[in-house]
Design a protein around this motif. Sequence first.
Motif, PDB file in Angstrom:
ATOM      1  N   ILE A 151       0.888  -0.970   0.193  1.00 42.61           N
ATOM      2  CA  ILE A 151      -0.025   0.198  -0.244  1.00 42.61           C
ATOM      3  C   ILE A 151       0.768   0.790   0.160  1.00 42.61           C
ATOM      4  CG2 ILE A 151      -1.750   1.769   1.244  1.00 42.61           C
ATOM      5  CD1 ILE A 151      -2.410  -1.313   2.516  1.00 42.61           C
ATOM      6  N   ASP A 152       1.723   0.988   0.195  1.00 39.93           N
ATOM      7  CA  ASP A 152       3.593   1.795   0.815  1.00 39.93           C
ATOM      8  C   ASP A 152       4.284   1.993   0.353  1.00 39.93           C
ATOM      9  OD1 ASP A 152       4.122   4.700   1.674  1.00 39.93           O
ATOM     10  OD2 ASP A 152       3.853   4.326   3.460  1.00 39.93           O
ATOM     11  N   LEU A 153       4.580   1.734  -0.767  1.00 37.74           N
ATOM     12  CA  LEU A 153       6.158   1.524  -1.846  1.00 37.74           C
ATOM     13  C   LEU A 153       7.110   2.106  -1.521  1.00 37.74           C
ATOM     14  CD1 LEU A 153       4.673  -0.633  -4.924  1.00 37.74           C
ATOM     15  CD2 LEU A 153       5.657  -1.553  -2.648  1.00 37.74           C
ATOM     16  N   PRO A 154       8.254   2.135  -1.308  1.00 37.25           N
ATOM     17  CA  PRO A 154       9.169   2.649  -1.403  1.00 37.25           C
ATOM     18  C   PRO A 154       9.552   3.337  -2.943  1.00 37.25           C
ATOM     19  CG  PRO A 154      10.087   0.565  -1.161  1.00 37.25           C
ATOM     20  CD  PRO A 154       8.514   0.610  -1.109  1.00 37.25           C
ATOM     21  N   VAL A 155       9.808   4.855  -2.939  1.00 37.50           N
ATOM     22  CA  VAL A 155      10.176   5.344  -4.197  1.00 37.50           C
ATOM     23  C   VAL A 155      11.826   4.461  -4.672  1.00 37.50           C
ATOM     24  CG1 VAL A 155       9.530   7.648  -4.422  1.00 37.50           C
ATOM     25  CG2 VAL A 155      11.460   7.184  -3.444  1.00 37.50           C
ATOM     26  N   GLY A 156      11.846   4.228  -5.940  1.00 38.47           N
ATOM     27  CA  GLY A 156      12.559   4.167  -6.388  1.00 38.47           C
ATOM     28  C   GLY A 156      13.194   2.333  -6.666  1.00 38.47           C
ATOM     29  N   CYS A 157      13.548   1.898  -6.588  1.00 37.46           N
ATOM     30  CA  CYS A 157      13.972   0.285  -5.972  1.00 37.46           C
ATOM     31  C   CYS A 157      13.213  -0.238  -5.033  1.00 37.46           C
ATOM     32  CB  CYS A 157      15.911   0.479  -6.395  1.00 37.46           C
ATOM     33  SG  CYS A 157      16.081  -1.639  -5.628  1.00 37.46           S
ATOM     34  N   LYS A 158      12.687  -1.193  -5.285  1.00 35.73           N
ATOM     35  CA  LYS A 158      12.030  -1.203  -4.017  1.00 35.73           C
ATOM     36  C   LYS A 158      12.928  -2.610  -3.084  1.00 35.73           C
ATOM     37  CE  LYS A 158       8.648   0.159  -6.072  1.00 35.73           C
ATOM     38  NZ  LYS A 158       8.882   1.335  -6.650  1.00 35.73           N
ATOM     39  N   PHE A 159      13.646  -2.662  -3.133  1.00 36.70           N
ATOM     40  CA  PHE A 159      14.350  -3.317  -2.269  1.00 36.70           C
ATOM     41  C   PHE A 159      15.663  -2.678  -1.540  1.00 36.70           C
ATOM     42  CE2 PHE A 159      18.661  -6.073  -1.152  1.00 36.70           C
ATOM     43  CZ  PHE A 159      17.987  -7.381  -0.487  1.00 36.70           C
ATOM     44  N   TYR A 160      15.350  -1.103  -1.904  1.00 34.53           N
ATOM     45  CA  TYR A 160      16.445  -0.127  -1.822  1.00 34.53           C
ATOM     46  C   TYR A 160      16.523  -0.239   0.512  1.00 34.53           C
ATOM     47  CZ  TYR A 160      17.518   4.495  -0.094  1.00 34.53           C
ATOM     48  OH  TYR A 160      18.055   5.564   0.637  1.00 34.53           O
ATOM     49  N   PRO A 161      15.334  -0.870   0.895  1.00 35.94           N
ATOM     50  CA  PRO A 161      15.183   0.008   2.494  1.00 35.94           C
ATOM     51  C   PRO A 161      16.171  -1.472   2.802  1.00 35.94           C
ATOM     52  CG  PRO A 161      12.902   0.540   1.684  1.00 35.94           C
ATOM     53  CD  PRO A 161      13.633  -0.389   0.752  1.00 35.94           C
ATOM     54  N   ARG A 162      16.185  -2.651   2.283  1.00 35.56           N
ATOM     55  CA  ARG A 162      17.153  -3.785   2.911  1.00 35.56           C
ATOM     56  C   ARG A 162      18.241  -3.472   2.713  1.00 35.56           C
ATOM     57  NH1 ARG A 162      12.251  -8.494   1.799  1.00 35.56           N
ATOM     58  NH2 ARG A 162      13.864  -9.676   3.534  1.00 35.56           N
ATOM     59  N   CYS A 163      18.446  -2.826   1.658  1.00 40.49           N
ATOM     60  CA  CYS A 163      19.939  -3.113   0.433  1.00 40.49           C
ATOM     61  C   CYS A 163      20.513  -2.488   1.677  1.00 40.49           C
ATOM     62  CB  CYS A 163      19.497  -2.980  -0.696  1.00 40.49           C
ATOM     63  SG  CYS A 163      20.905  -3.230  -1.887  1.00 40.49           S
ATOM     64  N   ASP A 164      22.525  -2.744   1.575  1.00 42.37           N
ATOM     65  CA  ASP A 164      23.070  -2.743   2.315  1.00 42.37           C
ATOM     66  C   ASP A 164      24.009  -1.596   1.401  1.00 42.37           C
ATOM     67  OD1 ASP A 164      24.451  -4.804   1.655  1.00 42.37           O
ATOM     68  OD2 ASP A 164      25.598  -5.525   3.089  1.00 42.37           O
ATOM     69  N   GLU A 165      23.789  -1.391  -0.177  1.00 43.37           N
ATOM     70  CA  GLU A 165      24.956  -0.967  -1.705  1.00 43.37           C
ATOM     71  C   GLU A 165      24.268   0.028  -1.395  1.00 43.37           C
ATOM     72  OE1 GLU A 165      26.221  -4.040  -3.681  1.00 43.37           O
ATOM     73  OE2 GLU A 165      27.088  -5.580  -2.357  1.00 43.37           O
ATOM     74  N   ALA A 166      22.746   0.642  -0.811  1.00 42.91           N
ATOM     75  CA  ALA A 166      21.540   1.192  -1.411  1.00 42.91           C
ATOM     76  C   ALA A 166      22.732   2.940  -1.859  1.00 42.91           C
ATOM     77  CB  ALA A 166      20.343   1.149  -1.103  1.00 42.91           C
ATOM     78  N   SER A 167      22.506   3.528  -2.906  1.00 38.64           N
ATOM     79  CA  SER A 167      22.706   4.948  -2.693  1.00 38.64           C
ATOM     80  C   SER A 167      21.398   5.455  -3.133  1.00 38.64           C
ATOM     81  CB  SER A 167      23.987   4.979  -3.285  1.00 38.64           C
ATOM     82  OG  SER A 167      23.762   4.967  -4.754  1.00 38.64           O
ATOM     83  N   ASP A 168      21.879   7.172  -3.544  1.00 43.74           N
ATOM     84  CA  ASP A 168      20.457   8.013  -3.586  1.00 43.74           C
ATOM     85  C   ASP A 168      20.253   7.849  -5.058  1.00 43.74           C
ATOM     86  OD1 ASP A 168      21.100   9.018  -1.251  1.00 43.74           O
ATOM     87  OD2 ASP A 168      21.827  10.886  -2.267  1.00 43.74           O
TER      88      ASP A 168
END
Length: 342
Positions: free
Chosen positions: A295-312
């Motif tokens: 219902i409230d998906l993150p913007v951009g990559c959906k795996f972003y909140p769980r990924c330790d390699e994420a960036s802006d």
Amino acid sequence: MADILEIKHLFVEYYKRKKVVSALRDVCLNLKQQEILGVVGESGCGKSTLALSILKLILPTEGKITKGEIIFKGYELWEEDYLGDKNIISMGDDSLRKIRGGEIGMIFQDPFTSFNPVFTIGEQIYESLVLHRVGKDLNTYSAIHKEAINSLKRVMIASPQQVMNSYPHQLSGGMLQRAMIAMAISCRPKVLIADEPTTALDVTLQKEILDLLKKLQQELSMSLILITHNLAIVAEICTRIVVIYAGEIIEEAGSEEIFCRPRHPYTIRLLGSLPYLKPEGKRLVVIPGTIPDLIDLPVGCKFYPRCDEASDTCLQKINMKEVNKGHFVRCCRVKEEIDGLY
């Protein structure tokens, strides 16, 4: 091999707590003739929704397909209404009844809730045969009975007549799963969808069911879609694997490519969490967090909140890109080489 099924830009929504849940978004997928395709992901990622969408089985009270096409290229031209109507989503009820079970079979996730408890196994197999094969190659009761028995024999049931006369509650889980497979293949479909066919079974039975599915796929020259959350299962029989996360396909490649050279961080962590083939002292990989609320998906990559390699850069819209021939990934930080996973 040519494609037998093609899904184009599929979007599916559900209704939950008076809000719209985006279950599948822009899913593009193709299935080749006589191919075994694995669809993998965590619970709640959209795997079963994809299976139900292919046969247009989503209840109108629960959700709907909002956009896209599902092109089935393996049907027989029995009637004139088939000549120009290839898109399952736009088919009428009469055409859909011929596709469901007859041309595309399905093994549902829980056989105990998928059979009608007030009819015998034989009566339920008869119903499928009468609907799809009477008038084509079966015209007598004895022929229908013989074909039902043969379907049970194909799935290695030792006492087919006894199972024919049994009610679903009288069979064990493994036997009932075999009976469901027998009913699904009785009309000799060109495509078989197996939705978590081994979930409720112990390890020994899981191996038997997987071997059986592979054997039947080869004998009947079917295309098979195997849906599961267990990567160890798809490693056994699938030729190509699609990884789904939060309603999107995030990686697609041949089985060997996925297991030897995974590119998406989610796929890498799924493989790292397999509880075998670990070098001494190597810990299992744990994926932190859970799948985001649809219902409230993150913007951009959906795996972003769980990924330790994420960036802006992960907050931007990310499309699938081909990183190798036949290997597609939805990630802005694609890894070229993955070492030390196993």
